[in-house]
Write an enzyme that holds these catalytic residues in place. Structure first.
Site, PDB file in Angstrom:
ATOM      1  N   HIS A 203      -5.251  -2.892  -3.172  1.00  0.00           N
ATOM      2  CA  HIS A 203      -4.085  -3.184  -2.041  1.00  0.00           C
ATOM      3  C   HIS A 203      -4.160  -2.351  -0.814  1.00  0.00           C
ATOM      4  CE1 HIS A 203      -0.395  -4.124   0.048  1.00  0.00           C
ATOM      5  NE2 HIS A 203      -0.394  -2.995   0.140  1.00  0.00           N
TER       6      HIS A 203
ATOM      7  N   HIS B 131      -4.417  -2.398   4.005  1.00  0.00           N
ATOM      8  CA  HIS B 131      -4.279  -3.274   5.007  1.00  0.00           C
ATOM      9  C   HIS B 131      -5.207  -2.747   5.989  1.00  0.00           C
ATOM     10  CE1 HIS B 131       0.115  -4.292   4.439  1.00  0.00           C
ATOM     11  NE2 HIS B 131       0.071  -3.353   3.583  1.00  0.00           N
TER      12      HIS B 131
ATOM     13  N   GLU C 159      -0.730 -12.790   5.251  1.00  0.00           N
ATOM     14  CA  GLU C 159       1.071 -12.168   5.026  1.00  0.00           C
ATOM     15  C   GLU C 159       1.913 -13.152   5.814  1.00  0.00           C
ATOM     16  OE1 GLU C 159       2.581  -7.636   4.952  1.00  0.00           O
ATOM     17  OE2 GLU C 159       1.611  -8.195   6.808  1.00  0.00           O
TER      18      GLU C 159
ATOM     19  N   HIS D 188       5.683 -10.974   2.460  1.00  0.00           N
ATOM     20  CA  HIS D 188       5.967  -9.628   2.764  1.00  0.00           C
ATOM     21  C   HIS D 188       6.808  -8.931   1.813  1.00  0.00           C
ATOM     22  CE1 HIS D 188       7.345  -6.181   5.452  1.00  0.00           C
ATOM     23  NE2 HIS D 188       6.150  -5.847   5.080  1.00  0.00           N
TER      24      HIS D 188
ATOM     25  N   HIS E  46       5.078  -6.839  -1.573  1.00  0.00           N
ATOM     26  CA  HIS E  46       5.669  -5.755  -1.578  1.00  0.00           C
ATOM     27  C   HIS E  46       6.828  -5.487  -2.288  1.00  0.00           C
ATOM     28  CE1 HIS E  46       2.821  -5.769   1.886  1.00  0.00           C
ATOM     29  NE2 HIS E  46       2.250  -4.596   1.744  1.00  0.00           N
TER      30      HIS E  46
ATOM     31  N   GLU F  71       9.452  -0.240  -2.848  1.00  0.00           N
ATOM     32  CA  GLU F  71       8.621   0.737  -2.406  1.00  0.00           C
ATOM     33  C   GLU F  71       9.661   1.950  -2.147  1.00  0.00           C
ATOM     34  OE1 GLU F  71       5.196   1.959   1.233  1.00  0.00           O
ATOM     35  OE2 GLU F  71       6.614   0.003   1.290  1.00  0.00           O
TER      36      GLU F  71
ATOM     37  N   ASP G  50      -3.313   1.386   0.040  1.00  0.00           N
ATOM     38  CA  ASP G  50      -2.521   1.054   1.173  1.00  0.00           C
ATOM     39  C   ASP G  50      -3.343   1.376   2.435  1.00  0.00           C
ATOM     40  OD1 ASP G  50      -0.322   0.051   2.355  1.00  0.00           O
ATOM     41  OD2 ASP G  50       1.129   1.090   1.057  1.00  0.00           O
TER      42      ASP G  50
END
Length: 418
Positions: free
Chosen positions: A97, A99, A173, A211, A238, A241, A352
């Site tokens: 995972h 970005h 996304e 998302h 997600h 969190e 991340d």
């Protein structure tokens, strides 16, 4: 059990602090191509079953001859030139995972609510194709075994799908919290997805990422998950969190809801999720009762959960990706790895973005996790970084067994003693 750090300084070799270094002995400087080498390590994971400790691999030329306990390998190959390979011998780890389009951001460790406006929003001009390509180049240089990347912009998806030097899944996304916009947003997403399906090639495949449970309306969440299940598209969401996400589903308010941008959300959380918040409602329970867990999405973060949440995830057969450094840097809490492992949930590791995780190097994530979970067997961490990651992103785990080609990328050496 301890990993130990050993570095190499021969032939002017330099050490990249972003990667694990290799270790050799003088006997290994001029090896005969036909002389067996016994490479030893603290943890061996061959890609099959569980990891073992200690471990070793016998290599002849560029071919694996055997793998197992060092004592047994010494008995079978008494003339092998022995050298320490490092802390770990295993297939390359997977960044399950990340970005990549945020790879131009500077790393900043800030509280979650400060980090979002001061880092993510303020730096949004840094996102795009160039940043994503730079991040992908970094993963290639690190020898990543695969990637699970969240892709926001269509032009980034176009660029990354064309790459042939990475494997894994690119998750498109989607977010929109207004139920009355769900059909319109879904139709637009579906148009993109159908075009991209025609561009898929061996290596990177297409996925979908609604998302979060509170930035995607209940109707859109169900449309996306049903479509993904019907089309065989992998999902990442997600979930849970920050602690205030749990508070929000219980009360309908709290800092996470209060700090939203009002123009971008309905008036109440109930409008987003299609039901009233309540003291027993959690993001995981909401997704389960909405029918989303039936599509077996991979759930990312899962830091702030209840025992019932873990049981629901286990029953649904969902995998989980944890990002230990990011969660620590944003003060989100600590993922309860032992509880998920006890429930039989597949766990993978991700970094991340570099904005919160600092680097894209999953080996450094393993190093950090070893410190964060001193009571957790490091063999569990290594397997999660390899097998867990491949299961999440749909890849094939390379094997270290007789007859397979040896790759120097199988050596993991931690950057610091633990």
């Amino acid at each position: 059990m301890r990993f130990s750090a050993v570095s190499r300084h021969h032939r002017g070799a330099s050490i990249d602090p972003m990667t694990f270094s290799e270790a050799t002995t003088p006997d290994a400087l001029t090896p005969d191509a036909h002389t067996p080498r016994l490479l030893t390590c603290d943890v061996l994971y061959t890609g099959m079953g569980g990891a073992q400790s200690p471990g070793g691999v016998v290599v002849v030329g560029e071919t694996v001859a055997a793998a197992g306990h060092p004592d047994e390998l010494r008995r079978q190959y008494p003339h092998a030139a022995e050298e320490r390979a490092g802390a770990v011998i295993a297939p390359p780890p997977v960044n399950a995972h990340t970005h990549l389009d945020m790879s131009a951001y500077e790393f900043q460790a800030l509280p979650y609510f400060q980090w979002i406006p001061e880092v993510v929003i303020r730096g949004r001009h840094l996102r795009g194709v160039a940043a994503a390509q730079a991040g992908a180049d970094t993963l290639t240089r690190l020898g990543a075994g695969g990637v699970g990347d969240i892709v926001w912009a269509p032009e980034v998806m176009d660029a990354l799908l064309a790459r042939e030097d990475l494997s894994g899944t690119l998750y498109f996304e989607v977010l929109n919290p207004f139920p009355d916009k769900a059909d319109e947003v879904f139709a637009a997403a579906r148009t993109h997805l159908e075009r991209w399906r025609r561009l898929e090639r061996p290596g990177l495949r297409l996925g979908l990422s609604p998302h979060t449970p509170f930035t995607v309306s209940h109707r859109l969440m169900r449309l996306l998950s049903d479509y993904a299940a019907g089309e065989g598209l992998p999902l990442q969401i997600h979930v849970a969190e920050h602690p205030t996400e749990l508070e929000m589903f219980r009360t309908g308010g709290g800092p996470l809801w209060d700090n939203r941008m009002p123009a971008l959300y309905p008036h109440t959380l109930a409008e987003v999720i299609g039901r009233e918040p309540g003291p027993d409602l959690t993001p995981v329970r909401y997704l389960d009762e909405l029918g989303v867990l039936a599509a077996r999405p991979t759930l990312v973060h899962m830091v702030n959960v209840t025992p019932d949440d873990i049981a629901r995830v286990a029953r649904a057969g969902c995998a989980v990706v944890t990002c230990p450094r990011s969660n620590h840097h944003l003060e989100c809490g600590t993922f309860d790895w032992p509880a998920f492992a006890a429930a039989g949930v597949e766990v993978a590791l991700g970094t991340d973005s570099v904005a919160s995780g600092e680097t894209l190097n999953v080996r450094e994530e393993v190093t950090f996790a070893r410190q964060l979970y001193p009571g957790l067997d490091p063999r569990v961490l290594v397997r999660a970084a390899v097998k867990g990651g491949q299961r999440v992103v749909g890849g094939r785990t390379p094997f270290l067994r007789r007859g397979e080609t040896w790759q120097e990328g199988f050596r993991w050496e931690l950057s610091r003693d633990l």
